[in-house]
Scaffold this motif. Structure first.
Motif, PDB file in Angstrom:
ATOM      1  N   GLU A  68       5.015  -7.103   9.437  1.00 17.13           N
ATOM      2  CA  GLU A  68       3.997  -6.304  10.109  1.00 17.13           C
ATOM      3  C   GLU A  68       2.720  -6.220   9.269  1.00 17.13           C
ATOM      4  N   VAL A  69       2.885  -6.026   7.966  1.00 18.06           N
ATOM      5  CA  VAL A  69       1.727  -5.930   7.080  1.00 18.06           C
ATOM      6  C   VAL A  69       0.933  -7.233   7.083  1.00 18.06           C
ATOM      7  N   THR A  70       1.616  -8.350   6.863  1.00 19.53           N
ATOM      8  CA  THR A  70       0.910  -9.628   6.795  1.00 19.53           C
ATOM      9  C   THR A  70       0.307 -10.016   8.138  1.00 19.53           C
ATOM     10  N   THR A  71       0.987  -9.690   9.229  1.00 15.12           N
ATOM     11  CA  THR A  71       0.448 -10.019  10.552  1.00 15.12           C
ATOM     12  C   THR A  71      -0.836  -9.247  10.829  1.00 15.12           C
ATOM     13  N   ALA A  72      -0.829  -7.952  10.539  1.00 17.21           N
ATOM     14  CA  ALA A  72      -2.029  -7.136  10.750  1.00 17.21           C
ATOM     15  C   ALA A  72      -3.172  -7.607   9.844  1.00 17.21           C
ATOM     16  N   ALA A  73      -2.834  -7.920   8.593  1.00 18.02           N
ATOM     17  CA  ALA A  73      -3.854  -8.423   7.671  1.00 18.02           C
ATOM     18  C   ALA A  73      -4.417  -9.756   8.144  1.00 18.02           C
ATOM     19  N   LEU A 149      -7.034  -4.498   1.312  1.00 15.91           N
ATOM     20  CA  LEU A 149      -6.879  -3.718   2.534  1.00 15.91           C
ATOM     21  C   LEU A 149      -5.474  -3.126   2.564  1.00 15.91           C
ATOM     22  N   THR A 150      -5.336  -2.053   3.300  1.00 18.30           N
ATOM     23  CA  THR A 150      -4.037  -1.400   3.468  1.00 18.30           C
ATOM     24  C   THR A 150      -3.725  -1.291   4.959  1.00 18.30           C
ATOM     25  N   VAL A 151      -2.502  -1.577   5.305  1.00 14.76           N
ATOM     26  CA  VAL A 151      -2.075  -1.536   6.708  1.00 14.76           C
ATOM     27  C   VAL A 151      -1.337  -0.223   6.979  1.00 14.76           C
ATOM     28  N   VAL A 152      -1.633   0.387   8.115  1.00 14.25           N
ATOM     29  CA  VAL A 152      -0.998   1.652   8.522  1.00 14.25           C
ATOM     30  C   VAL A 152      -0.540   1.537   9.973  1.00 14.25           C
TER      31      VAL A 152
END
Length: 558
Positions: A68-73, A149-152
């Motif tokens: 999820e983190v890498t996809t959003a980034a 960047l940070t994913v939330v």
């Protein structure tokens, strides 16, 4: 038909349902994102419409997965790199704010040909490198810097999105700031030390904010001409914090004017070396007889915490409190003074470090051992504004009127009552200081009178320095010096001050911070016509952390 209806319904609810826009952007950016990160995350974006609809029925919760983190980034970085401003903005949790800055990044900062290279993910944070070109009129230069960047999870549906903050675009950006390329409004300055030698960040890494402040204050009057630069232009919020505009990249040189400072090259070099050995360390060295600032250094070069920090000073505040208690006849070095394990006041139960007590001890013993309850126990005898008045009238603090030559925070000792007032006696509660303030406290004790610290002589621009409205009596001053000298020789400061000879005095401090495992370590001291103070954040007791930094600089002299 049902499928078209669902799409139409999502469009009708726009812009609240930003997720519909993101789904389109992510799907369109999937191939680019795959190439950017080298993972198979794009496959999720190609999932069937039915699967996507099923996911929308429930709100995802819990920790974010690596995917999820890498996809959003991926979605954000790919869209940004391809110049898709709307798409990149929609991949964040504040599309409107992100779109404004992303659009300005190309239009106002004139940055093009971006290549964004992600680094290894750490938890929910992805670092990345930005490479591009700044092109303005007929001048261009390559630009490279690092950001993260940070994913939330979005609260509405649990969708992973990039948490928007200006520092994602550039680490020096804060809320309201802008990146702008053009002719600099302020000409550059060539800053000199007290002997005429040039001060640059190549030699003195932590002086960046100081040099920025000098340029902002004196650039238009120092005789230089402006060049073309990419700059961080500060917004209202940053201006309130007295943060200066910052040069990111110089495309064409201007002609600098000259500003001479009070800094000592030898002490500045030593200060830089001292803070470099510890994370989050800051230190200031002054000349008590004049107020001249001889050195200022921070291990974090991005923020001048030594001048603009706002931190609880812990037990170094007891220097000011002691002067108050002595003046009021509530304490004297050789007189008996209580130091119990606990003292309750205003509904708060205060205690000493390791809950020690001193039975039958003197005030000198309590000061040297840094006994909290010895000071808290006197709170019932004090008016709510006594400490505030003492800090302002004798030590020149908390009046917001220092004219140092660059932006500073002048300390804050607010009027408080009951338990917070008691806590302020030991440098907690609402009291806030920085190394410049606490170096000035020691300088005042050494000189016997407050001299406002300054980095540029007031004769350069005719500004008026701040003054204190009164001085301590000779008796109070002598007793305060006795307390600090005893602490340097036999108290909590003794180990750090070993080998610092001559007329010396010192005080240690440890300030507790909520959510921080170790306290901020403070140390303030003087030797001859030098006074210094330092802080090392989240590192432990002041005698062990900031003490060696301050002592080393006092030993060197200047």
């Amino acid at each position: 038909m049902g499928k078209r209806r669902r799409v139409a319904e999502r469009r009708k609810t726009r812009p609240a349902v930003i997720g519909g826009v993101i789904a389109v952007v992510v799907g369109g950016a999937g191939i680019g994102a795959y190439a950017l990160f080298g993972t198979g995350a794009a496959a999720e974006d190609g999932a069937s419409t039915t699967a996507a609809a099923e996911r929308e029925k429930s709100v995802r919760t819990g920790p974010l997965s690596a995917k999820e983190v890498t996809t959003a980034a991926q979605a954000f970085l790919t869209a940004w790199q391809q110049g898709e401003v709307t798409g990149a903005a929609a991949a964040t949790d504040d599309a409107a704010a992100a779109k404004t800055l992303l659009a300005a990044y190309a239009k106002d900062a004139h940055i093009k040909d971006l290549t964004l290279t992600p680094g290894a993910r750490t938890g929910d944070t992805v670092p990345f490198t930005v490479q591009g070109t700044v092109a303005y009129q007929d001048v261009s230069k390559p630009l490279t810097y690092r950001s993260s960047l940070t994913v939330v999870r979005r609260a509405a549906d649990g969708r992973p999105l990039v948490r928007w903050q200006p520092s994602v675009l550039h680490p020096d950006l804060r809320e309201g700031d802008r990146l702008v390329t053009g002719e600099a409004g302020t000409p550059p300055v060539r800053a000199l030390d007290r002997d005429g030698d040039e001060l640059t960040t190549d030699t003195y890494a932590s002086l960046g904010p100081v040099l920025d402040g000098l340029r902002e204050k004196y650039g238009k009057t120092a005789g230089g001409t402006a060049g073309v630069e990419l700059r961080v232009v500060r917004g209202k919020a940053s201006q309130k914090q007295e943060l200066s505009d910052k040069t990111v990249l110089e495309l064409s040189e201007g002609t600098p004017g000259e500003v001479r400072t009070t800094l000592s090259a030898s002490l500045q070099t030593a200060a830089e070396q001292q803070v470099a050995s510890r994370a989050r360390a800051s230190v200031v060295v002054l000349r008590p007889s004049t107020g001249e600032i001889l050195a200022v250094a921070n291990s974090n070069p991005g923020f001048n915490a030594a001048f603009q920090g706002s931190l609880a000073p812990g037990s170094t505040m007891k220097v000011i409190t002691s002067s108050l208690l002595i003046e009021k006849g509530l304490a004297s070095p050789e007189k008996a003074h209580p130091c119990p394990k606990y003292f309750t006041y205003g509904g708060w139960k205060f205690h000493n470090d390791d809950k020690f007590e001193i039975k039958g001890g003197t005030f000198k013993a309590s000061f040297a051992r840094s006994c909290n309850t010895a000071f808290i126990s006197q709170a019932p005898e004090l008016a709510d504004d006594d400490l505030t008045r003492q800090a302002q009238q004798v030590f020149g603090l908390s009046l917001n009127n220092w004219a140092v030559g660059v932006p500073t925070f002048d300390g804050s000792v607010p009027v408080q009552s009951k338990a917070p007032m008691a806590a302020s006696l030991i440098g907690q509660g609402g009291v806030r200081m920085n190394p410049l303030n606490m170096a000035s406290v020691s300088a005042t004790v050494k000189a016997g009178v407050f001299h406002q610290p300054y980095l540029v002589a007031p004769s350069v621009d005719g500004r008026t320095l701040a003054t204190a409205s009164r001085t301590m009596s000779a008796d109070t001053l002598a007793k305060l010096r006795e307390l600090m000298a005893y602490t340097a020789a036999y108290g909590t400061a003794a180990e750090a001050m070993a080998g610092v000879t001559g007329d010396v005095g010192a005080k240690t401090g440890s300030a507790e911070v909520d959510g921080q495992k170790k306290p901020n370590g403070w140390f303030t001291a003087y030797r001859g016509d030098l006074a210094a103070a330092g802080v090392v954040q989240a590192a432990g007791h002041g005698g062990d952390t900031a003490g060696p930094i301050v002592a080393a600089l006092l030993k060197q002299g200047g």
